[in-house]
Design a protein around this motif. Structure first.
Motif, mmCIF file in Angstrom:
data_model
loop_
_atom_site.group_PDB
_atom_site.id
_atom_site.type_symbol
_atom_site.label_atom_id
_atom_site.label_comp_id
_atom_site.label_asym_id
_atom_site.label_seq_id
_atom_site.Cartn_x
_atom_site.Cartn_y
_atom_site.Cartn_z
ATOM 1 N N CYS A 66 0.875 -1.193 -0.244
ATOM 2 C CA CYS A 66 0.264 0.247 0.185
ATOM 3 C C CYS A 66 0.973 1.338 -0.228
ATOM 4 C CB CYS A 66 -1.121 0.178 1.050
ATOM 5 S SG CYS A 66 -2.344 1.030 1.428
ATOM 6 N N VAL A 67 0.681 2.440 -1.500
ATOM 7 C CA VAL A 67 0.596 3.121 -0.785
ATOM 8 C C VAL A 67 0.628 4.636 0.610
ATOM 9 C CG1 VAL A 67 2.208 5.261 -2.087
ATOM 10 C CG2 VAL A 67 2.305 3.373 -2.836
ATOM 11 N N SER A 68 -0.472 4.592 0.401
ATOM 12 C CA SER A 68 -1.312 5.786 0.966
ATOM 13 C C SER A 68 -2.639 4.472 1.145
ATOM 14 C CB SER A 68 -1.321 6.828 0.476
ATOM 15 O OG SER A 68 -3.209 6.674 -0.320
ATOM 16 N N LEU A 69 -2.843 4.950 3.118
ATOM 17 C CA LEU A 69 -4.019 4.516 3.203
ATOM 18 C C LEU A 69 -4.945 5.447 4.088
ATOM 19 C CD1 LEU A 69 -6.250 2.405 4.492
ATOM 20 C CD2 LEU A 69 -4.648 2.183 6.053
ATOM 21 N N THR A 70 -6.260 6.154 4.276
ATOM 22 C CA THR A 70 -7.008 6.865 4.622
ATOM 23 C C THR A 70 -7.667 6.401 5.889
ATOM 24 O OG1 THR A 70 -6.716 8.551 3.703
ATOM 25 C CG2 THR A 70 -8.213 9.010 5.063
ATOM 26 N N VAL A 71 -7.824 6.687 6.867
ATOM 27 C CA VAL A 71 -9.274 5.354 8.372
ATOM 28 C C VAL A 71 -10.284 6.833 8.482
ATOM 29 C CG1 VAL A 71 -8.163 3.379 7.366
ATOM 30 C CG2 VAL A 71 -7.954 5.059 9.509
ATOM 31 N N PRO A 72 -11.491 6.543 8.815
ATOM 32 C CA PRO A 72 -11.799 7.111 9.631
ATOM 33 C C PRO A 72 -11.962 6.653 11.309
ATOM 34 C CG PRO A 72 -13.727 5.668 9.225
ATOM 35 C CD PRO A 72 -12.234 4.888 8.240
ATOM 36 N N ALA A 73 -10.741 7.954 11.958
ATOM 37 C CA ALA A 73 -10.705 7.544 12.770
ATOM 38 C C ALA A 73 -11.432 8.713 14.111
ATOM 39 C CB ALA A 73 -9.338 8.204 13.652
ATOM 40 N N VAL A 74 -11.498 8.284 15.652
ATOM 41 C CA VAL A 74 -12.471 9.073 16.209
ATOM 42 C C VAL A 74 -13.501 10.123 15.950
ATOM 43 C CG1 VAL A 74 -12.799 9.653 18.367
ATOM 44 C CG2 VAL A 74 -12.707 6.986 17.809
ATOM 45 N N ASP A 75 -11.382 10.881 16.000
ATOM 46 C CA ASP A 75 -10.955 12.476 15.751
ATOM 47 C C ASP A 75 -10.915 12.962 14.445
ATOM 48 O OD1 ASP A 75 -11.114 12.356 18.753
ATOM 49 O OD2 ASP A 75 -8.582 12.069 18.336
ATOM 50 N N GLY A 76 -10.914 12.282 13.388
ATOM 51 C CA GLY A 76 -11.530 12.691 12.084
ATOM 52 C C GLY A 76 -11.142 11.833 11.339
ATOM 53 N N SER A 77 -10.703 12.052 9.639
ATOM 54 C CA SER A 77 -9.786 10.847 8.871
ATOM 55 C C SER A 77 -8.061 11.545 9.340
ATOM 56 C CB SER A 77 -10.369 11.391 7.406
ATOM 57 O OG SER A 77 -11.156 11.325 7.492
ATOM 58 N N MET A 78 -7.628 9.547 9.152
ATOM 59 C CA MET A 78 -6.447 9.233 9.542
ATOM 60 C C MET A 78 -5.286 9.033 8.285
ATOM 61 S SD MET A 78 -5.038 6.894 12.543
ATOM 62 C CE MET A 78 -3.321 6.576 13.401
ATOM 63 N N GLY A 79 -4.489 9.888 8.211
ATOM 64 C CA GLY A 79 -4.413 9.506 6.946
ATOM 65 C C GLY A 79 -2.807 8.832 7.246
ATOM 66 N N ILE A 80 -2.371 7.263 6.825
ATOM 67 C CA ILE A 80 -1.494 6.648 6.992
ATOM 68 C C ILE A 80 -0.427 6.031 5.920
ATOM 69 C CG2 ILE A 80 -0.300 4.573 7.442
ATOM 70 C CD1 ILE A 80 -1.869 6.019 9.798
ATOM 71 N N LEU A 81 1.227 7.056 5.561
ATOM 72 C CA LEU A 81 1.919 6.891 4.691
ATOM 73 C C LEU A 81 3.210 5.683 5.795
ATOM 74 C CD1 LEU A 81 2.420 10.902 2.989
ATOM 75 C CD2 LEU A 81 1.262 8.546 2.353
ATOM 76 N N ALA A 82 3.692 5.665 4.386
ATOM 77 C CA ALA A 82 5.650 4.368 4.480
ATOM 78 C C ALA A 82 5.475 5.287 5.455
ATOM 79 C CB ALA A 82 5.783 4.438 3.398
ATOM 80 N N GLY A 83 6.961 4.894 6.548
ATOM 81 C CA GLY A 83 7.591 5.517 7.280
ATOM 82 C C GLY A 83 6.443 6.301 9.138
ATOM 83 N N HIS A 84 5.164 5.822 9.138
ATOM 84 C CA HIS A 84 4.392 6.571 9.485
ATOM 85 C C HIS A 84 4.785 5.668 11.420
ATOM 86 C CE1 HIS A 84 1.071 7.455 12.360
ATOM 87 N NE2 HIS A 84 0.289 8.064 11.423
ATOM 88 N N SER A 85 4.799 7.479 12.118
ATOM 89 C CA SER A 85 4.928 6.118 13.745
ATOM 90 C C SER A 85 4.352 5.373 13.909
ATOM 91 C CB SER A 85 4.943 8.157 14.260
ATOM 92 O OG SER A 85 3.850 8.233 14.344
ATOM 93 N N ASN A 86 4.774 4.631 15.174
ATOM 94 C CA ASN A 86 3.707 3.452 15.865
ATOM 95 C C ASN A 86 2.669 4.049 16.237
ATOM 96 O OD1 ASN A 86 5.552 1.883 14.644
ATOM 97 N ND2 ASN A 86 6.226 1.160 16.350
ATOM 98 N N THR A 87 1.710 3.615 15.937
ATOM 99 C CA THR A 87 0.136 4.049 16.867
ATOM 100 C C THR A 87 -0.908 3.060 16.708
ATOM 101 O OG1 THR A 87 -1.313 6.063 16.807
ATOM 102 C CG2 THR A 87 -0.433 4.824 15.019
ATOM 103 N N ILE A 88 -1.881 3.666 17.856
ATOM 104 C CA ILE A 88 -2.600 2.655 17.918
ATOM 105 C C ILE A 88 -3.860 3.612 18.034
ATOM 106 C CG2 ILE A 88 -4.791 0.857 19.115
ATOM 107 C CD1 ILE A 88 -1.672 -0.646 19.702
ATOM 108 N N ALA A 89 -5.287 2.937 17.506
ATOM 109 C CA ALA A 89 -6.357 4.610 17.190
ATOM 110 C C ALA A 89 -7.961 3.736 16.933
ATOM 111 C CB ALA A 89 -6.227 5.211 16.392
#
Length: 138
Positions: free
Chosen positions: A21-44
């Motif tokens: 995958c090159v990019s991902l956008t998901v609906p998070a509690v606080d709004g849309s969350m975008g993910i690209l390569a190298g994104h910091s570790n997170t759980i949402a």
């Protein structure tokens, strides 16, 4: 730095997607969350909405997802949701009936738990219709 990351999307009833995958956008509690390569570790936490995936060949795919969670760790992303549907899989007539039934139920006297369940049902139906509409306009 890598331009891609590994994505796994698991719905409660089936594996939905696994691959690069090159990019991902998901609906998070606080709004849309975008993910690209190298994104910091997170759980949402995720809420019902549209998930958008851009593949390495440039194709963009959209899906209706329900609530769940996302975990990003070491350039790997795991999305766990109750349900995930591609626009062409959505039965719009069924979604319209579910929306109408939920709207009617909201007008009835309910316990708090029933009311919240009905709100969630309405949100899922509206989301499914929104995502299927995106597909219909392409």
């Amino acid at each position: 730095m890598a331009r891609e990351f590994h994505l796994r999307v698991l719905a409660a009833d089936r594996p939905f997607y696994e691959g690069a995958c090159v990019s991902l956008t998901v609906p998070a509690v606080d709004g849309s969350m975008g993910i690209l390569a190298g994104h910091s570790n997170t759980i949402a936490a995720l809420v019902p909405g549209a998930m958008s995936v851009t593949l390495p060949d440039g194709q963009r795919r959209t899906a209706a997802v329900s609530g769940g969670l996302i975990k990003v760790e070491n350039n790997e992303v795991l999305v766990l949701v109750d349900s995930a549907e591609r626009p062409e899989e959505i039965d719009t007539n069924r979604a319209k009936r579910a929306e109408a039934k939920a709207r009617e139920a909201l007008l009835q006297k309910q316990s708090i738990q029933e009311y919240k369940f009905t709100q969630a049902t309405l949100a899922r139906a509206i989301n499914r219709l929104r995502v299927s509409h995106i597909h219909d306009t392409k």
